[in-house]
Write an enzyme that holds these catalytic residues in place. Structure first.
Site: not given
Ligand code: 5GP
Length: 121
Positions: A33, A91, A102, A104, A106
């Protein structure tokens, strides 16, 4: 709503924007990130055009789903947080404050991560 081909992760997948790759296979890309919230903060994305988990869970193939979940185990071992512990967050949509449209995951770890949510309200 149609998938936005101009989102930042689509550009990373097309090689138009650089990223620091942690892991890659035919179906997923995992990368650091850009604004890490913990000593380990990796994003895992499917290579297919899925905006969020709803799209992915209802439309992705079995191979894509297996690779996406399987990448979590690969990444946490590569980053050596499989034993100390880690958190995965996805999220989805406005209420979650998803920024990039898109899908993802985390993957966060490397320190005590605190409570699940920043606010109970
Ligand atoms: P979201 O709020 O959508 O769940 O999380 C988006 C994440 O993408 C954020 O943690 C943010 O730091 C990260 N991010 C945004 N733009 C870039 C970028 O260009 N490169 C990388 N590596 N991460 C990004």
């Amino acid at each position: 709503m149609a998938y936005d081909q101009k989102n930042i992760f689509a550009k990373i997948l097309r090689g138009q924007i650089p990223c620091e790759t942690v892991y890659e296979d035919d179906y997923v890309l995992a990368f650091e990130d850009i604004n890490p919230q913990a000593p380990v903060h990796v994003l895992i994305i499917p290579k297919g055009p899925y905006e969020n988990m709803t799209e992915f869970s209802t439309k992705a193939t079995s191979e894509e789903k297996a690779a996406f979940i399987g990448a979590i185990g690969v990444v946490v071992k590569l980053k050596e947080i499989d034993e100390s512990g880690y958190r995965t967050i996805v999220n989805n949509g406005d209420d979650s404050m998803q920024e990039v449209p898109h899908l993802h995951i985390h993957v966060l770890g490397g320190r005590r991560l605190g409570g699940l949510l920043s606010s109970s309200v």
